[in-house]
Write a protein that holds these residues in place. Structure first.
Motif, PDB file in Angstrom:
ATOM      1  N   LYS A 102       0.816  -1.216   0.000  1.00 31.02           N
ATOM      2  CA  LYS A 102       0.000   0.000   0.000  1.00 31.02           C
ATOM      3  C   LYS A 102       0.850   1.266   0.000  1.00 31.02           C
ATOM      4  CE  LYS A 102      -3.805  -2.130   2.570  1.00 31.02           C
ATOM      5  NZ  LYS A 102      -4.590  -2.077   3.825  1.00 31.02           N
ATOM      6  N   ASP A 103       2.017   1.189   0.635  1.00 29.18           N
ATOM      7  CA  ASP A 103       2.876   2.366   0.707  1.00 29.18           C
ATOM      8  C   ASP A 103       3.774   2.517  -0.515  1.00 29.18           C
ATOM      9  OD1 ASP A 103       4.727   0.358   1.076  1.00 29.18           O
ATOM     10  OD2 ASP A 103       5.407   1.040   3.050  1.00 29.18           O
ATOM     11  N   GLY A 104       3.586   1.662  -1.530  1.00 30.49           N
ATOM     12  CA  GLY A 104       4.357   1.755  -2.763  1.00 30.49           C
ATOM     13  C   GLY A 104       5.613   0.907  -2.790  1.00 30.49           C
ATOM     14  N   HIS A 105       5.926   0.239  -1.697  1.00 26.09           N
ATOM     15  CA  HIS A 105       7.103  -0.640  -1.676  1.00 26.09           C
ATOM     16  C   HIS A 105       6.877  -1.829  -2.600  1.00 26.09           C
ATOM     17  CE1 HIS A 105      10.568  -2.807  -0.033  1.00 26.09           C
ATOM     18  NE2 HIS A 105       9.785  -3.871  -0.003  1.00 26.09           N
ATOM     19  N   VAL A 106       7.915  -2.180  -3.364  1.00 30.09           N
ATOM     20  CA  VAL A 106       7.824  -3.299  -4.309  1.00 30.09           C
ATOM     21  C   VAL A 106       8.758  -4.413  -3.865  1.00 30.09           C
ATOM     22  CG1 VAL A 106       8.173  -4.050  -6.693  1.00 30.09           C
ATOM     23  CG2 VAL A 106       7.263  -1.764  -6.225  1.00 30.09           C
ATOM     24  N   THR A 107       8.214  -5.605  -3.734  1.00 26.79           N
ATOM     25  CA  THR A 107       9.001  -6.790  -3.416  1.00 26.79           C
ATOM     26  C   THR A 107       8.965  -7.730  -4.617  1.00 26.79           C
ATOM     27  OG1 THR A 107       8.622  -6.675  -1.034  1.00 26.79           O
ATOM     28  CG2 THR A 107       9.154  -8.835  -1.938  1.00 26.79           C
ATOM     29  N   GLN A 108      10.134  -8.208  -5.022  1.00 28.81           N
ATOM     30  CA  GLN A 108      10.207  -9.208  -6.095  1.00 28.81           C
ATOM     31  C   GLN A 108      10.513 -10.563  -5.479  1.00 28.81           C
ATOM     32  OE1 GLN A 108      12.825  -8.345  -9.408  1.00 28.81           O
ATOM     33  NE2 GLN A 108      12.136 -10.154 -10.540  1.00 28.81           N
ATOM     34  N   MET A 109       9.742 -11.577  -5.867  1.00 23.09           N
ATOM     35  CA  MET A 109       9.905 -12.909  -5.293  1.00 23.09           C
ATOM     36  C   MET A 109      10.293 -13.955  -6.318  1.00 23.09           C
ATOM     37  SD  MET A 109       6.948 -12.984  -2.339  1.00 23.09           S
ATOM     38  CE  MET A 109       7.850 -14.275  -1.442  1.00 23.09           C
TER      39      MET A 109
ATOM     40  N   HIS B  43      -1.086  -6.978  -5.567  1.00 27.13           N
ATOM     41  CA  HIS B  43      -1.253  -5.705  -4.868  1.00 27.13           C
ATOM     42  C   HIS B  43      -1.904  -5.980  -3.516  1.00 27.13           C
ATOM     43  CE1 HIS B  43      -0.873  -4.621  -9.096  1.00 27.13           C
ATOM     44  NE2 HIS B  43      -0.398  -3.467  -8.679  1.00 27.13           N
ATOM     45  N   GLU B  44      -1.308  -5.453  -2.475  1.00 28.84           N
ATOM     46  CA  GLU B  44      -1.808  -5.690  -1.124  1.00 28.84           C
ATOM     47  C   GLU B  44      -3.213  -5.123  -0.964  1.00 28.84           C
ATOM     48  OE1 GLU B  44      -0.517  -4.724   3.508  1.00 28.84           O
ATOM     49  OE2 GLU B  44       0.242  -3.468   1.868  1.00 28.84           O
ATOM     50  N   GLY B  45      -4.116  -5.928  -0.412  1.00 28.09           N
ATOM     51  CA  GLY B  45      -5.446  -5.405  -0.141  1.00 28.09           C
ATOM     52  C   GLY B  45      -6.549  -6.393  -0.457  1.00 28.09           C
TER      53      GLY B  45
ATOM     54  N   GLU C  92     -10.279   1.676  -0.646  1.00 32.44           N
ATOM     55  CA  GLU C  92      -9.290   2.462   0.092  1.00 32.44           C
ATOM     56  C   GLU C  92      -7.927   1.774   0.146  1.00 32.44           C
ATOM     57  OE1 GLU C  92     -11.765   0.211   3.263  1.00 32.44           O
ATOM     58  OE2 GLU C  92     -12.060   1.170   1.295  1.00 32.44           O
ATOM     59  N   ASP C  93      -7.891   0.469  -0.139  1.00 29.29           N
ATOM     60  CA  ASP C  93      -6.617  -0.250  -0.142  1.00 29.29           C
ATOM     61  C   ASP C  93      -5.751   0.143  -1.335  1.00 29.29           C
ATOM     62  OD1 ASP C  93      -7.290  -1.576   2.160  1.00 29.29           O
ATOM     63  OD2 ASP C  93      -7.870  -3.446   1.167  1.00 29.29           O
TER      64      ASP C  93
ATOM     65  N   GLU D 243     -13.903  -4.619  -9.118  1.00 28.29           N
ATOM     66  CA  GLU D 243     -14.559  -3.443  -9.703  1.00 28.29           C
ATOM     67  C   GLU D 243     -13.994  -2.120  -9.195  1.00 28.29           C
ATOM     68  OE1 GLU D 243     -18.682  -3.313  -8.754  1.00 28.29           O
ATOM     69  OE2 GLU D 243     -18.392  -3.653  -6.601  1.00 28.29           O
ATOM     70  N   HIS D 244     -13.303  -2.135  -8.061  1.00 28.12           N
ATOM     71  CA  HIS D 244     -12.774  -0.892  -7.501  1.00 28.12           C
ATOM     72  C   HIS D 244     -11.378  -0.552  -8.022  1.00 28.12           C
ATOM     73  CE1 HIS D 244     -16.193  -0.596  -4.890  1.00 28.12           C
ATOM     74  NE2 HIS D 244     -15.941  -1.774  -4.346  1.00 28.12           N
TER      75      HIS D 244
END
Length: 221
Positions: free
Chosen positions: A117-124, A148-150, A156-157, A202-203
């Motif tokens: 949510k804070d824009g941090h990107v993790t590559q796995m 994407h987290e949420g 709002e996520d 849909e959001h």
């Protein structure tokens, strides 16, 4: 009778010629298929392994956290499988829970990236490897998956920072593999044939997202 015989002989000659040409084409086609299959199986040969840098990432600024080997397949993309698609997912949970399940060998699935949510990107998973994320083998082989987290029912996520970071990530992927920046090549998990998933839901603001991707200087036209 003479005309009929000549016609029959001509047909036989044409038939033999077509057979020879067809046989040659089939042989060439078989050879191409065999070559392609060998290219895909290069890593199974004893002692053959493409050099990899441990912890290397494909997106600058991403944090490397390895997924379980059981949740992806080693490959040599785009040499063995062309990449022409980005698939957008939503975790249906927290960032931490997504990392945990992607590291679980019993889960059977993982995406290349997770955007927090804070824009941090993790590559796995490296982009050159095939992640089990789409629920469709052909789509797995041709795509890069971004979680994407949420939750799909909580708009709002999907924060400004998340949209911006994800757009930069997708634009970079599209530039690397010459993927057109359009909705035929950047799709949601729900759009994968045979899937029972509904994400990103849909959001998820596709109009906004695509506009952000196109604004990134590295994005392909």
């Amino acid at each position: 009778m003479g005309e009929k015989q000549a016609s029959a002989d001509g047909d036989r000659r044409i038939g033999r010629r077509a057979l020879l040409i067809g046989g040659t084409a089939a042989a060439v086609g078989t050879a191409v298929l065999a070559r392609d299959e060998l290219a895909r199986l290069w890593w199974r040969a004893p002692g053959v392994e493409k050099p990899r840098v441990q912890g290397a990432v494909d997106f600058r600024g991403a944090q490397w956290v390895a997924a379980s080997d059981a949740n992806w397949r080693r490959a040599d993309r785009p040499d063995d499988y062309g990449i022409d698609m980005v698939i957008i997912h939503v975790t249906q949970g927290s960032f931490a829970s997504a990392v945990k399940v992607f590291q679980d060998p019993g889960h059977g699935a993982a995406a290349h990236y997770i955007v927090r949510k804070d824009g941090h990107v993790t590559q796995m998973i490296r982009e050159l490897d095939v992640a089990y994320h789409a629920g469709n083998r052909a789509y797995n082989e041709r795509s890069v998956g971004i979680e994407h987290e949420g939750f799909v029912d909580r708009p709002e996520d999907f924060t400004d920072k998340m949209y911006a970071a994800s757009a930069r990530l997708t634009a970079g992927i599209c530039a690397r593999y010459a993927i057109p920046v359009d909705r035929e090549h950047i799709i949601g998990h729900v759009e994968v044939p045979g899937t029972d998933h509904t994400d990103p839901g849909e959001h998820w603001d596709w109009e906004r997202y695509m506009r952000l991707v196109r604004k990134v200087p590295s994005a392909s036209a």
